[in-house]
Design a protein around this motif. Structure first.
Motif, PDB file in Angstrom:
ATOM      1  N   ARG A 215       3.337   1.954  13.586  1.00  0.00           N
ATOM      2  CA  ARG A 215       4.619   1.717  12.927  1.00  0.00           C
ATOM      3  C   ARG A 215       4.440   1.928  11.430  1.00  0.00           C
ATOM      4  O   ARG A 215       3.434   1.505  10.867  1.00  0.00           O
ATOM      5  N   SER A 216       5.435   2.535  10.804  1.00  0.00           N
ATOM      6  CA  SER A 216       5.410   2.763   9.369  1.00  0.00           C
ATOM      7  C   SER A 216       6.815   2.574   8.829  1.00  0.00           C
ATOM      8  O   SER A 216       7.759   3.170   9.345  1.00  0.00           O
ATOM      9  N   LEU A 217       6.941   1.755   7.812  1.00  0.00           N
ATOM     10  CA  LEU A 217       8.242   1.498   7.203  1.00  0.00           C
ATOM     11  C   LEU A 217       8.838   2.776   6.614  1.00  0.00           C
ATOM     12  O   LEU A 217      10.043   2.990   6.658  1.00  0.00           O
ATOM     13  N   THR A 218       7.983   3.656   6.104  1.00  0.00           N
ATOM     14  CA  THR A 218       8.462   4.895   5.485  1.00  0.00           C
ATOM     15  C   THR A 218       8.506   6.054   6.474  1.00  0.00           C
ATOM     16  O   THR A 218       8.890   7.164   6.108  1.00  0.00           O
ATOM     17  N   GLY A 219       8.081   5.822   7.708  1.00  0.00           N
ATOM     18  CA  GLY A 219       8.084   6.872   8.711  1.00  0.00           C
ATOM     19  C   GLY A 219       6.864   7.771   8.671  1.00  0.00           C
ATOM     20  O   GLY A 219       6.824   8.807   9.337  1.00  0.00           O
ATOM     21  N   SER A 220       5.864   7.404   7.903  1.00  0.00           N
ATOM     22  CA  SER A 220       4.649   8.205   7.814  1.00  0.00           C
ATOM     23  C   SER A 220       3.838   8.087   9.103  1.00  0.00           C
ATOM     24  O   SER A 220       3.846   7.052   9.763  1.00  0.00           O
TER      25      SER A 220
ATOM     26  N   ASN B  88       0.694   4.889   1.255  1.00  0.00           N
ATOM     27  CA  ASN B  88       1.983   5.461   0.897  1.00  0.00           C
ATOM     28  C   ASN B  88       1.832   6.925   0.525  1.00  0.00           C
ATOM     29  O   ASN B  88       0.766   7.375   0.123  1.00  0.00           O
ATOM     30  N   GLU B  89       2.905   7.661   0.680  1.00  0.00           N
ATOM     31  CA  GLU B  89       2.970   9.024   0.169  1.00  0.00           C
ATOM     32  C   GLU B  89       3.121   8.918  -1.348  1.00  0.00           C
ATOM     33  O   GLU B  89       3.666   7.942  -1.862  1.00  0.00           O
ATOM     34  N   SER B  90       2.674   9.909  -2.069  1.00  0.00           N
ATOM     35  CA  SER B  90       2.715   9.832  -3.535  1.00  0.00           C
ATOM     36  C   SER B  90       4.138   9.707  -4.082  1.00  0.00           C
ATOM     37  O   SER B  90       4.330   9.201  -5.178  1.00  0.00           O
ATOM     38  N   GLY B  91       5.153  10.124  -3.322  1.00  0.00           N
ATOM     39  CA  GLY B  91       6.534  10.010  -3.779  1.00  0.00           C
ATOM     40  C   GLY B  91       7.185   8.681  -3.442  1.00  0.00           C
ATOM     41  O   GLY B  91       8.333   8.439  -3.807  1.00  0.00           O
ATOM     42  N   SER B  92       6.467   7.802  -2.757  1.00  0.00           N
ATOM     43  CA  SER B  92       7.030   6.515  -2.352  1.00  0.00           C
ATOM     44  C   SER B  92       6.289   5.377  -3.049  1.00  0.00           C
ATOM     45  O   SER B  92       5.064   5.405  -3.156  1.00  0.00           O
ATOM     46  N   ALA B  93       7.019   4.370  -3.498  1.00  0.00           N
ATOM     47  CA  ALA B  93       6.411   3.265  -4.227  1.00  0.00           C
ATOM     48  C   ALA B  93       5.964   2.125  -3.312  1.00  0.00           C
ATOM     49  O   ALA B  93       5.467   1.112  -3.796  1.00  0.00           O
TER      50      ALA B  93
ATOM     51  N   GLU C 158       4.768   0.891   1.072  1.00  0.00           N
ATOM     52  CA  GLU C 158       4.509   1.201   2.479  1.00  0.00           C
ATOM     53  C   GLU C 158       4.056  -0.071   3.175  1.00  0.00           C
ATOM     54  O   GLU C 158       3.341  -0.893   2.614  1.00  0.00           O
ATOM     55  N   THR C 159       4.539  -0.234   4.379  1.00  0.00           N
ATOM     56  CA  THR C 159       4.063  -1.255   5.303  1.00  0.00           C
ATOM     57  C   THR C 159       3.835  -0.520   6.612  1.00  0.00           C
ATOM     58  O   THR C 159       4.755   0.112   7.131  1.00  0.00           O
ATOM     59  N   ALA C 160       2.610  -0.561   7.110  1.00  0.00           N
ATOM     60  CA  ALA C 160       2.287   0.161   8.334  1.00  0.00           C
ATOM     61  C   ALA C 160       1.340  -0.665   9.186  1.00  0.00           C
ATOM     62  O   ALA C 160       0.504  -1.410   8.660  1.00  0.00           O
ATOM     63  N   THR C 161       1.500  -0.547  10.501  1.00  0.00           N
ATOM     64  CA  THR C 161       0.602  -1.244  11.427  1.00  0.00           C
ATOM     65  C   THR C 161       0.162  -0.295  12.529  1.00  0.00           C
ATOM     66  O   THR C 161       0.858   0.660  12.870  1.00  0.00           O
ATOM     67  N   LEU C 162      -0.985  -0.610  13.078  1.00  0.00           N
ATOM     68  CA  LEU C 162      -1.529   0.084  14.232  1.00  0.00           C
ATOM     69  C   LEU C 162      -2.062  -1.012  15.143  1.00  0.00           C
ATOM     70  O   LEU C 162      -2.858  -1.842  14.707  1.00  0.00           O
ATOM     71  N   SER C 163      -1.585  -1.053  16.388  1.00  0.00           N
ATOM     72  CA  SER C 163      -1.984  -2.159  17.263  1.00  0.00           C
ATOM     73  C   SER C 163      -2.240  -1.678  18.678  1.00  0.00           C
ATOM     74  O   SER C 163      -1.774  -0.619  19.091  1.00  0.00           O
TER      75      SER C 163
END
Length: 181
Positions: free
Chosen positions: A43-48, A76-81, A83-88
């Motif tokens: 899961r990634s808040l920014t869709g990454s 985070n991608e360099s254009g985004s300030a 990111e919240t991401a998980t892997l489970s």
């Protein structure tokens, strides 16, 4: 009527995901099943994308996978300030006296503040931040004692990245070769 038999082998020549050996607690811990791995939920808040390979994510400061062709990329991608991401992944813990969770970790870029958490059933096993980055410029082996969970229980193993900074700044945490034994 012809019968076609196909054997699927991972890109590195190892055995396929299906039929992982009995007793393997973390399935596809090397991420060689790629983004379509049935074992991991990303899961990634920014869709990454979290599970990466060279064609989908490239490298960062010369780093990609620790071994094989795939790895997990949190950040985070360099254009985004932010990111919240998980892997489970749900895991069946072994029944044994001593157990360790091991994985390889790298932090190839740290331009914004972040926290990286390793959780088992929601309990934080380990947390590190951007301040720890000098210890993980390249891949380093991390070993955490999970003996207190080695009682045969079903649990959820989670890796989480939480970062916020300024647009244009980037931080990244790479993860590979996760094992519980």
């Amino acid at each position: 009527d012809e019968t076609v038999v196909a054997e699927f082998v991972r890109g590195d020549g190892s055995s396929p995901l299906e039929g992982e050996p009995e007793g393997v607690v973390v399935k596809d811990g090397d991420f060689e099943g790629g983004a379509a791995s049935p074992y991991w939920t990303e899961r990634s808040l920014t869709g990454s994308r979290v599970i990466c390979d060279l064609s989908s994510c490239g490298v960062l400061n010369g780093l990609g996978a620790a071994t094989g062709l795939h790895w997990a990329w949190f950040g985070n991608e360099s254009g985004s300030a932010f990111e919240t991401a998980t892997l489970s992944q749900p895991v069946k813990m072994p029944v044994q006296g001593m157990a360790n969770l091991t994985f390889y970790l790298a932090m190839p870029k740290t331009e914004m503040p972040f926290s990286f958490l390793v959780l088992l059933d929601g309990a934080v096993l380990w947390e590190f931040t951007d301040v720890d980055s000098l210890d993980y410029i390249g891949y380093e082996l991390v070993s955490l004692d999970v003996s207190g969970y080695a009682d045969g229980r079903n649990a959820t193993l989670t890796f989480a990245f939480l970062g916020a900074g300024v647009s244009g700044a980037q931080s990244a945490v790479f993860l590979d070769n996760i094992v519980i034994e």
